[in-house]
Design an enzyme around this catalytic site. Structure first.
Site, PDB file in Angstrom:
ATOM      1  CE1 TYR A  50     -44.218  -7.396  28.098  1.00  0.00           C
ATOM      2  CE2 TYR A  50     -45.510  -6.797  30.045  1.00  0.00           C
ATOM      3  CZ  TYR A  50     -44.889  -6.425  28.506  1.00  0.00           C
ATOM      4  OH  TYR A  50     -45.534  -5.410  28.175  1.00  0.00           O
ATOM      5  CD  GLU A  52     -39.862  -7.187  27.815  1.00  0.00           C
ATOM      6  OE1 GLU A  52     -40.376  -7.722  28.774  1.00  0.00           O
ATOM      7  OE2 GLU A  52     -40.076  -5.815  27.601  1.00  0.00           O
ATOM      8  CG  ASP A 195     -40.674  -8.893   2.185  1.00  0.00           C
ATOM      9  OD1 ASP A 195     -41.331  -9.703   2.504  1.00  0.00           O
ATOM     10  OD2 ASP A 195     -41.113  -7.641   2.349  1.00  0.00           O
ATOM     11  CB  THR A 221     -46.345 -11.721   6.682  1.00  0.00           C
ATOM     12  OG1 THR A 221     -46.492 -12.198   5.421  1.00  0.00           O
ATOM     13  CG2 THR A 221     -45.942 -10.071   6.848  1.00  0.00           C
ATOM     14  CE  LYS A 224     -48.935 -10.065   3.215  1.00  0.00           C
ATOM     15  NZ  LYS A 224     -47.670  -9.609   3.953  1.00  0.00           N
ATOM     16  NE  ARG A 230     -53.757  -9.478  10.182  1.00  0.00           N
ATOM     17  CZ  ARG A 230     -53.717  -9.121   9.081  1.00  0.00           C
ATOM     18  NH1 ARG A 230     -52.728  -8.609   8.418  1.00  0.00           N
ATOM     19  NH2 ARG A 230     -54.619 -10.002   8.301  1.00  0.00           N
TER      20      ARG A 230
HETATM   21  N1  DSN Z   1     -50.327  -5.094   3.165  1.00  0.00           N
HETATM   22  C1  DSN Z   1     -49.687  -6.328   2.399  1.00  0.00           C
HETATM   23  C2  DSN Z   1     -50.211  -6.867   1.168  1.00  0.00           C
HETATM   24  O1  DSN Z   1     -51.509  -6.600   0.950  1.00  0.00           O
HETATM   25  O2  DSN Z   1     -49.665  -7.214   0.190  1.00  0.00           O
HETATM   26  C3  DSN Z   1     -48.302  -6.019   2.254  1.00  0.00           C
HETATM   27  O3  DSN Z   1     -47.747  -5.549   3.504  1.00  0.00           O
END
Ligand code: DSN
Length: 413
Positions: A50, A52, A195, A221, A224, A230
């Site tokens: 933990y 925080e 984003d 994120t 990707k 993730r």
């Molecule tokens: N789920 C993602 C995508 O496939 O683009 C976006 O959040």
């Protein structure tokens, strides 16, 4: 006690999923394959802690080593993107966006965000989200030529006087002129947010424009094109640092997932290597081959083609739908996702399009020659969607191809 000995049911499912990932062609543009080093950090003992708070200022004892890990992730992210401040704790992209709104806005403030069917994201103000109930999202669209229309964005900004202009998309395949967006925002006194979840790896490698040095705030994120675990991340100007940190914790989240943050640190180290630049370049080259094949075979490419890793394709001219095409491709061992096209007359569960991309296949080492073959298989599968024997024969050919590009060699559950 190994996983297999203790819980064969879970081990069986994991093994079957590993086999699926190995045998098929993964073309969902938001998916990728992390390295063994990232996997190792993700499955590490850092999950036990933990922590925080933030490095040097935690609400729990024993955080010295966790501080080192989180600081490493932060410093590497700053180096990659040229960020003044980084928060690596967001659990994923949606919470990163929610925290970003909390940091920058007051309830009722107006935000200009892209319509979902034109390539935006649910969290960019779709009415089904909680954020849409808190803030006044006004949604802009691509123009009749299917391009982001910054002159229209400017007109809308002048009309609606937003507090925030939001760009960066999840199904849009073209470059974004972040400098021009910033000029528009300056003209109307708005803040800027991008984003870059989909394109972060391409931005990291210098293969797409980088909004981080220009914009107020950038979310992403990490799983990707950036090919990490993730998770999510927020980068911002120093003047927003305090508000961002407060919005993530304690505003939205509790204990950060430090095993994921350790895996982010590893992925960021990978993204700083020269090989990663080569990887990102190949992602784009591979997408261009698919663009050519689908053009040649009479598909309608939304936004006129691609500058990045993905293609949004209207399959209705071929007499089919997004859902039908997705199912046929699944049977052929090719994974894509059905997707709305701009102002889609059809429903989200059976839209007009499919969205596909090259990041995961490029991670396996596939190049232009494989893409040409895969593009041909996709067309064959769509054109023979009712012929299960044909789809099965494509699946067998896919299996022969994927066997030449081993995935997670030596890993078994
Ligand atoms: N789920 C993602 C995508 O496939 O683009 C976006 O959040």
């Amino acid at each position: 006690m190994t996983l297999r000995n203790f819980d064969p049911q879970t081990a069986d499912s994991l093994q079957a999923e590993l086999n699926r990932q190995r045998d098929g062609l993964e073309m969902i543009p938001s998916e990728n394959f992390v390295s063994m080093a990232v996997l190792e950090a993700l499955g590490s003992i850092a999950t036990n802690k933990y922590a925080e708070g933030y490095p040097g200022k935690r609400y729990y004892g024993g955080c010295e080593k966790i501080d080192e890990i989180e600081s490493l992730a932060i410093e590497r992210a700053k180096q990659i993107f040229g960020a003044e401040h980084v928060n690596v704790q967001p659990l994923s992209g949606a919470p990163a966006n929610i925290a970003a709104y909390e940091a920058l806005l007051e309830p009722g403030d107006t935000v200009l965000g892209m319509d979902l069917s034109h390539g935006g994201h649910l969290t960019h103000g779709h009415p089904v989200t909680q954020s849409a109930k808190i803030y006044n999202f006004v949604r802009y669209k691509t123009n009749a030529e299917g391009k982001l229309d910054l002159e229209n964005l400017r007109e809308m900004a002048i009309e609606h006087k937003p507090k925030l202009i939001l760009v960066g998309y999840s199904a849009y395949s073209r470059e974004i002129d972040f400098e021009r967006v910033q000029e528009i925002a300056d003209e109307v006194g708005a803040m800027t947010m991008a984003d870059i979840a989909h394109i972060a790896g391409l931005v990291a490698a210098g293969e797409m424009n980088n909004p981080v040095p220009i914009f107020d705030l950038v979310t992403t994120t990490t799983h990707k094109t950036l090919r990490g675990p993730r998770g999510g991340m927020i980068m911002c100007k120093m003047k927003h640092a305090k508000a961002v940190n407060k919005a993530v914790f304690p505003g939205l989240q509790g204990g950060p997932h430090e095993n994921v943050i350790a895996a982010k640190a590893v992925a960021f180290k990978e993204a700083l290597l020269p090989e990663f630049k080569e990887y990102a370049r190949q992602i784009k080259l591979n997408a261009k081959v698919l663009e050519r094949i689908f053009n040649e075979r009479g598909y309608r490419l939304m936004f006129g083609g691609t500058d990045n890793h993905l293609l949004l394709i209207d399959v209705t001219p071929k007499g089919t739908t997004g859902a039908e095409a997705e199912t046929a491709l699944d049977k052929a061992g090719i994974t894509v996702n059905k997707n709305m096209i701009p102002d889609d007359p059809r429903s989200p569960m059976d839209p007009s399009g499919i969205r596909l991309g090259t990041p995961a296949l490029t991670s396996r080492g596939m190049k232009e020659a494989e893409m040409a073959q895969i593009g041909a298989w996709i067309d064959e599968a769509i054109m023979n969607r009712a012929d299960d024997a044909k789809l099965e024969s494509i699946r067998q050919q896919v299996k022969l191809m994927t066997a030449k590009f081993p995935l997670y060699e030596g890993l078994e559950y």
